[in-house]
Structure formats: structure tokens, C-alpha cells
Design a protein around this motif. Structure first.
Motif, PDB file in Angstrom:
ATOM      1  N   ILE A  92       0.901  -1.249  -0.005  1.00  0.00           N
ATOM      2  CA  ILE A  92      -0.181   0.080   0.020  1.00  0.00           C
ATOM      3  C   ILE A  92       0.848   1.330  -0.022  1.00  0.00           C
ATOM      4  CG2 ILE A  92      -1.786   1.280   1.084  1.00  0.00           C
ATOM      5  CD1 ILE A  92      -2.568  -1.269   2.504  1.00  0.00           C
ATOM      6  N   SER A  93       0.657   2.153  -0.968  1.00  0.00           N
ATOM      7  CA  SER A  93       1.456   3.334  -1.109  1.00  0.00           C
ATOM      8  C   SER A  93       0.408   4.517  -0.897  1.00  0.00           C
ATOM      9  CB  SER A  93       2.154   3.469  -2.487  1.00  0.00           C
ATOM     10  OG  SER A  93       2.904   4.801  -2.499  1.00  0.00           O
ATOM     11  N   ILE A  94       0.735   5.246   0.374  1.00  0.00           N
ATOM     12  CA  ILE A  94      -0.097   6.623   0.685  1.00  0.00           C
ATOM     13  C   ILE A  94       0.722   7.671   0.303  1.00  0.00           C
ATOM     14  CG2 ILE A  94      -1.448   7.647   2.259  1.00  0.00           C
ATOM     15  CD1 ILE A  94      -1.566   5.023   3.962  1.00  0.00           C
ATOM     16  N   GLN A  95       0.109   8.316  -0.773  1.00  0.00           N
ATOM     17  CA  GLN A  95       0.797   9.724  -1.219  1.00  0.00           C
ATOM     18  C   GLN A  95       0.226  10.996  -0.558  1.00  0.00           C
ATOM     19  OE1 GLN A  95       3.414   9.694  -3.801  1.00  0.00           O
ATOM     20  NE2 GLN A  95       3.429   7.661  -3.163  1.00  0.00           N
ATOM     21  N   CYS A  96       0.959  11.476   0.363  1.00  0.00           N
ATOM     22  CA  CYS A  96       0.161  12.674   1.043  1.00  0.00           C
ATOM     23  C   CYS A  96       1.131  13.761   0.999  1.00  0.00           C
ATOM     24  CB  CYS A  96      -0.191  12.524   2.204  1.00  0.00           C
ATOM     25  SG  CYS A  96       0.765  11.095   3.239  1.00  0.00           S
ATOM     26  N   LYS A  97       1.638  14.435   0.186  1.00  0.00           N
ATOM     27  CA  LYS A  97       2.660  15.533   0.182  1.00  0.00           C
ATOM     28  C   LYS A  97       2.018  16.760   0.396  1.00  0.00           C
ATOM     29  CE  LYS A  97       5.473  13.401  -3.753  1.00  0.00           C
ATOM     30  NZ  LYS A  97       5.497  13.517  -5.007  1.00  0.00           N
ATOM     31  N   ASN A  98       2.446  17.483   1.348  1.00  0.00           N
ATOM     32  CA  ASN A  98       2.195  18.843   1.542  1.00  0.00           C
ATOM     33  C   ASN A  98       2.561  19.872   0.904  1.00  0.00           C
ATOM     34  OD1 ASN A  98       0.424  19.207   3.963  1.00  0.00           O
ATOM     35  ND2 ASN A  98       2.299  18.199   5.074  1.00  0.00           N
ATOM     36  N   ASN A  99       3.773  19.614  -0.089  1.00  0.00           N
ATOM     37  CA  ASN A  99       3.963  20.808  -0.927  1.00  0.00           C
ATOM     38  C   ASN A  99       4.312  19.888  -2.204  1.00  0.00           C
ATOM     39  OD1 ASN A  99       5.394  22.510  -2.635  1.00  0.00           O
ATOM     40  ND2 ASN A  99       7.229  23.079  -1.345  1.00  0.00           N
ATOM     41  N   ASP A 100       3.627  20.185  -3.290  1.00  0.00           N
ATOM     42  CA  ASP A 100       3.710  19.575  -4.655  1.00  0.00           C
ATOM     43  C   ASP A 100       4.915  19.856  -5.241  1.00  0.00           C
ATOM     44  OD1 ASP A 100       2.565  17.349  -6.369  1.00  0.00           O
ATOM     45  OD2 ASP A 100       2.501  19.153  -7.862  1.00  0.00           O
ATOM     46  N   SER A 101       5.295  20.916  -4.982  1.00  0.00           N
ATOM     47  CA  SER A 101       6.837  21.485  -5.376  1.00  0.00           C
ATOM     48  C   SER A 101       8.107  21.197  -4.724  1.00  0.00           C
ATOM     49  CB  SER A 101       6.587  23.051  -5.790  1.00  0.00           C
ATOM     50  OG  SER A 101       5.482  23.506  -6.553  1.00  0.00           O
ATOM     51  N   GLU A 102       7.836  20.394  -3.962  1.00  0.00           N
ATOM     52  CA  GLU A 102       9.179  19.932  -2.976  1.00  0.00           C
ATOM     53  C   GLU A 102      10.332  19.633  -3.894  1.00  0.00           C
ATOM     54  OE1 GLU A 102      11.227  20.508   0.337  1.00  0.00           O
ATOM     55  OE2 GLU A 102       9.052  20.908   0.421  1.00  0.00           O
ATOM     56  N   PHE A 103      10.214  18.916  -5.047  1.00  0.00           N
ATOM     57  CA  PHE A 103      10.924  18.162  -5.503  1.00  0.00           C
ATOM     58  C   PHE A 103      11.464  18.925  -6.903  1.00  0.00           C
ATOM     59  CE2 PHE A 103       9.049  15.200  -2.863  1.00  0.00           C
ATOM     60  CZ  PHE A 103      10.246  14.266  -2.197  1.00  0.00           C
ATOM     61  N   SER A 104      10.814  20.077  -7.102  1.00  0.00           N
ATOM     62  CA  SER A 104      11.038  20.716  -8.339  1.00  0.00           C
ATOM     63  C   SER A 104      12.298  21.142  -8.667  1.00  0.00           C
ATOM     64  CB  SER A 104      10.155  22.121  -8.399  1.00  0.00           C
ATOM     65  OG  SER A 104      10.497  23.027  -7.372  1.00  0.00           O
ATOM     66  N   GLU A 105      13.028  21.227  -7.475  1.00  0.00           N
ATOM     67  CA  GLU A 105      14.490  21.626  -7.862  1.00  0.00           C
ATOM     68  C   GLU A 105      15.530  20.534  -8.179  1.00  0.00           C
ATOM     69  OE1 GLU A 105      15.444  23.651  -4.232  1.00  0.00           O
ATOM     70  OE2 GLU A 105      13.638  25.306  -4.334  1.00  0.00           O
ATOM     71  N   VAL A 106      14.976  19.252  -7.958  1.00  0.00           N
ATOM     72  CA  VAL A 106      15.696  18.280  -8.104  1.00  0.00           C
ATOM     73  C   VAL A 106      16.131  17.938  -9.617  1.00  0.00           C
ATOM     74  CG1 VAL A 106      16.100  15.840  -7.933  1.00  0.00           C
ATOM     75  CG2 VAL A 106      14.720  16.903  -6.156  1.00  0.00           C
ATOM     76  N   PRO A 107      17.330  17.974  -9.990  1.00  0.00           N
ATOM     77  CA  PRO A 107      17.631  17.993 -11.433  1.00  0.00           C
ATOM     78  C   PRO A 107      16.872  16.784 -12.244  1.00  0.00           C
ATOM     79  CG  PRO A 107      19.695  18.373 -10.355  1.00  0.00           C
ATOM     80  CD  PRO A 107      18.418  17.774  -9.340  1.00  0.00           C
ATOM     81  N   SER A 108      16.580  16.998 -13.354  1.00  0.00           N
ATOM     82  CA  SER A 108      15.622  15.938 -14.109  1.00  0.00           C
ATOM     83  C   SER A 108      16.669  14.749 -14.299  1.00  0.00           C
ATOM     84  CB  SER A 108      15.217  16.581 -15.467  1.00  0.00           C
ATOM     85  OG  SER A 108      16.299  16.670 -16.546  1.00  0.00           O
ATOM     86  N   GLU A 109      17.846  14.853 -14.432  1.00  0.00           N
ATOM     87  CA  GLU A 109      18.882  13.710 -14.733  1.00  0.00           C
ATOM     88  C   GLU A 109      18.722  12.869 -13.720  1.00  0.00           C
ATOM     89  OE1 GLU A 109      21.786  17.059 -14.159  1.00  0.00           O
ATOM     90  OE2 GLU A 109      19.709  16.920 -15.226  1.00  0.00           O
ATOM     91  N   ILE A 110      18.663  13.262 -12.221  1.00  0.00           N
ATOM     92  CA  ILE A 110      18.358  12.275 -11.129  1.00  0.00           C
ATOM     93  C   ILE A 110      17.190  11.516 -11.400  1.00  0.00           C
ATOM     94  CG2 ILE A 110      18.308  12.407  -8.727  1.00  0.00           C
ATOM     95  CD1 ILE A 110      20.156  14.784  -8.588  1.00  0.00           C
ATOM     96  N   PHE A 111      16.031  12.224 -11.675  1.00  0.00           N
ATOM     97  CA  PHE A 111      14.719  11.391 -11.559  1.00  0.00           C
ATOM     98  C   PHE A 111      14.905  10.201 -12.733  1.00  0.00           C
ATOM     99  CE2 PHE A 111      12.812  15.244  -9.729  1.00  0.00           C
ATOM    100  CZ  PHE A 111      12.071  14.752  -8.620  1.00  0.00           C
ATOM    101  N   GLN A 112      15.496  10.644 -13.674  1.00  0.00           N
ATOM    102  CA  GLN A 112      15.713   9.735 -14.941  1.00  0.00           C
ATOM    103  C   GLN A 112      16.657   8.680 -14.497  1.00  0.00           C
ATOM    104  OE1 GLN A 112      17.308  12.072 -18.213  1.00  0.00           O
ATOM    105  NE2 GLN A 112      15.517  13.381 -18.294  1.00  0.00           N
ATOM    106  N   MET A 113      17.766   8.990 -13.719  1.00  0.00           N
ATOM    107  CA  MET A 113      18.511   7.905 -13.218  1.00  0.00           C
ATOM    108  C   MET A 113      17.906   6.977 -12.249  1.00  0.00           C
ATOM    109  SD  MET A 113      20.442   7.012 -10.307  1.00  0.00           S
ATOM    110  CE  MET A 113      20.754   8.875  -9.370  1.00  0.00           C
TER     111      MET A 113
END
Length: 369
Positions: A92-113
Motif C-alpha cells: 500500500i502506497s499512501i501519497q500525501c505530500k504537503n508541497n507538490d513543488s518540494e521536488f521541483s529543484e531536483v535535476p531531471s537527470e537524477i529522476f531519470q537515473m
């Protein structure tokens, strides 16, 4: 005071979605804000004679970890996660972020990796485990939905506790029609798209893997997609929201992609070869979800919508496409969003968000509420 709706939701997740049995092990992961539901799940799991295991995650710490992450850092985590998932029966995965932009500064290449390295874990969960994904109401999500937290909480619990057995029964005629359909055409403002779904299984979704739920999905034959689709809802991806996304396909491949952030959009589609092909076509039918809020777990179920998804295909409706991404993008076809039509083998089946074939009318809002 205990909210009985949380108890009802916990029981739905365990007995309807997962069909958890005595002696089975279930892993529950959640952001910290989801603790009230986690507690209910733990208690209800024990009542079933099953074994709960819990991982709570803090989104700020997760962001800090992500910012410095490398392949060498990620590989051991994937190894541990894979071993853990191999040792449980359900997830069971419960998603409940308080800030949807919390990860906006993470470089896209890290997400891709990370997406590439994490494929074995995701494939194990999706294809070989009982699993369910849901969102728990937070202040951040309420703000996205433009509601007070109290009103949004009521909305979420009402939507999550619909009669999924009745919904599944109403989906059966659409499922049967999709399984015998070859050519699909989608039309609307900025949209004229054709593709084949011949030979690809259709899958009914009524509370088994997503809560809230309400869709029937399949996948296009990989190289059959031609034309253009213009989405009229926000398209969030790892903390960045893209608007006015328009995709043009030739022989299945995205050959042109534009939005309010065209360069970043194309960076995502360059993640791997499969990212420019489509892994899912779905029709949304939840009558209690009417407007987008920028959260895909809700938006993809909107009544009168479709989603057309670049990236990985699900094993249940596999068209051969593999990718590190699976990006659900939503087009609403109700009149207030510009209208639109769906044709199966040149026969109109839905116009302006309402099914017009008699056998499908059970999926219209007045019959599902």
C-alpha cells in the motif's frame, strides 16, 4: 475523534483492493501526514490475521537525499527495496505530500537515473504483487483543489468510499467493447488522433489498484498512433506542472511536443526510447470527480475524460513499450472543457463526456452516483 470513514477506507483497501488473507504480509509506505490512515490500516490488518509493516517518509528529507543522489548511492537502495518487496505479499502506497513543488529543484537527470535503476522494483510491484496506491488529504492537496482542508477531506473520503462493486458491474460492457475494437479516433479542440487497440487486453479499474478509482484502460498498438492530442488539464511531473501540452505522433512516436515549458517537456521525453511512445489509453468514469486539481490519482478518473499516457505499458495491457516513465496526461471532453468525441471502429461511443450507446449508458454520471 475517530473518523469512521477512515476505518471504512482501510477495510476497502485491505479486503477489496488487496484481498488480503490471513498470514500474508503487507508493506505500508506513507508520508508522515498519512499517519491517521496508517494506524487504521495496521489495526485492521491485525484483525484479518495478517502482518503489517510500515515505512514513514518525510518529504523534506527525501528531497535532500535526492539532491545529492548518484548511481552509486541509488544502487544499494534499489537492492534493499527489491529484497523487501520479494518478501511481502502486498503493498500500500499512501501519497500525501504537503508541497507538490518540494521536488521541483531536483535535476531531471537524477529522476531519470532513479527511474531507470528502479525498474526491477516497479515491475515486481505492478506485475507480481497485490498493490494499491492512494492519496491522503493534506493542506497542500486542499490548496491545489482550491478547497478548505475540511471540505477537501470530506471530498476525498466520499470519493474513495464509493460503491466499487457497482462500478465494476457498470464497466463490463465498455470492457467487452474495447476488447473487440480495432480503430479508435479521438477528436476535440486541438485534437484529432487515431490508433489501434486490436489485440491489446482491456482492464477494468474499480478500486483494485487505485483509490479513488474509475477507469477502463488498454494500450494502443505501439506504432499505430498518428495525429495530435492537446490536453486541457495541468500535467504534473516530479514537482513541475506543465500546461497546454500538445503532442503530435507519427507511427506511434512523439515527433513534436509543446507546452508552456517546451524544453523541459522534451527533456523528459528524451529519458529513454520508450518515453516517446504510448503505454496506456484509458477512459475515466468516476462521477464524483469532475474537475482537475493537478493530482493525477484524482484527475485521471474524472468523469468524461480520457488519459493518453507516454511511457511504460502495464503488463496487463502490454503493447511492448518499456520506459522509465509512465506519465498520465488528461483530456476532459465535457462541454465546459470544449467537448469532444470518441469513435470505436467509426462508431460514435461518447460525445461531450456522455456515452451514447445504450449498453454504455450505465457509466453516465446519473447512473453511477
Amino acid at each position: 475523534m475517530r473518523d469512521e470513514r477512515l476505518t471504512t477506507l482501510a477495510r476497502t483497501l485491505l479486503t477489496h483492493s488487496l484481498k488480503l488473507e490471513k498470514g500474508q504480509k503487507v508493506l505500508i509506505t506513507s508520508f508522515i501526514a498519512g499517519k491517521p490512515l496508517v494506524k487504521e490500516l495496521v489495526q485492521e490488518t491485525y484483525k484479518l490475521g495478517a502482518f503489517p509493516y510500515v515505512q514513514l517518509v518525510d518529504e523534506e528529507i527525501s528531497r535532500v537525499l535526492m539532491m545529492g543522489s548518484t548511481k552509486e548511492h541509488t544502487e544499494p537502495q534499489v537492492k534493499w527495496d527489491l529484497a523487501r518487496m520479494q518478501d511481502v505479499d502486498a503493498y500500500i502506497s499512501i501519497q500525501c505530500k504537503n508541497n507538490d513543488s518540494e521536488f521541483s529543484e531536483v535535476p531531471s537527470e537524477i529522476f531519470q537515473m532513479k527511474a531507470e535503476l528502479n525498474k526491477p522494483v516497479q515491475n515486481l510491484i505492478i506485475n507480481d504483487r497485490q498493490w494499491v496506491l492512494l492519496n491522503y488529504p493534506t493542506t497542500g492537496l486542499a490548496q491545489m483543489a482550491k478547497m478548505s482542508l475540511e471540505k477537501f477531506t470530506d471530498f476525498v473520503l466520499d470519493v474513495c468510499n464509493v460503491d466499487y462493486k457497482a462500478m465494476a458491474e457498470a464497466q463490463k460492457p465498455l470492457h467487452a467493447l474495447m476488447e473487440r475494437t480495432d480503430k479508435v479516433r479521438i477528436t476535440g479542440p486541438g485534437t484529432d488522433l487515431t490508433f489501434s487497440i486490436k489485440g491489446i487486453p482491456a482492464v477494468m479499474c474499480a478500486g483494485e489498484n487505485n483509490i479513488p478509482d474509475g477507469e477502463v484502460f488498454t494500450a494502443p498498438v505501439k506504432e499505430s498512433v498518428n495525429g495530435t492530442i492537446t490536453y486541457n488539464t495541468p500535467c504534473p511531473y516530479h514537482g513541475t506542472t506543465f500546461n497546454n501540452v500538445s503532442l503530435t505522433f507519427r507511427d506511434g512516436k512523439i515527433v513534436e511536443a509543446t507546452s508552456d515549458q517546451t524544453e523541459k517537456l522534451n527533456e523528459i521525453f528524451d529519458t529513454d526510447e520508450g518515453a516517446r511512445y504510448v503505454g496506456e489509453f484509458a477512459i475515466g468514469v468516476n462521477p464524483l470527480i469532475q474537475h482537475p486539481m493537478g493530482d493525477i490519482l484524482f484527475d485521471e478518473k474524472i468523469g468524461g475524460s480520457i488519459h493518453f499516457t507516454p511511457g511504460r505499458a502495464y503488463q496487463d495491457a502490454f503493447n511492448g513499450n518499456e520506459s522509465g516513465i509512465h506519465w498520465d496526461m488528461v483530456l476532459i471532453q465535457r462541454p465546459e472543457y470544449g467537448g469532444g468525441e470518441i469513435y470505436f471502429d467509426d462508431v460514435l461511443i461518447r460525445k461531450d463526456g456522455l456515452f451514447v450507446l445504450p449498453e454504455l449508458e450505465g457509466l453516465n454520471p446519473e447512473n453511477l452516483k
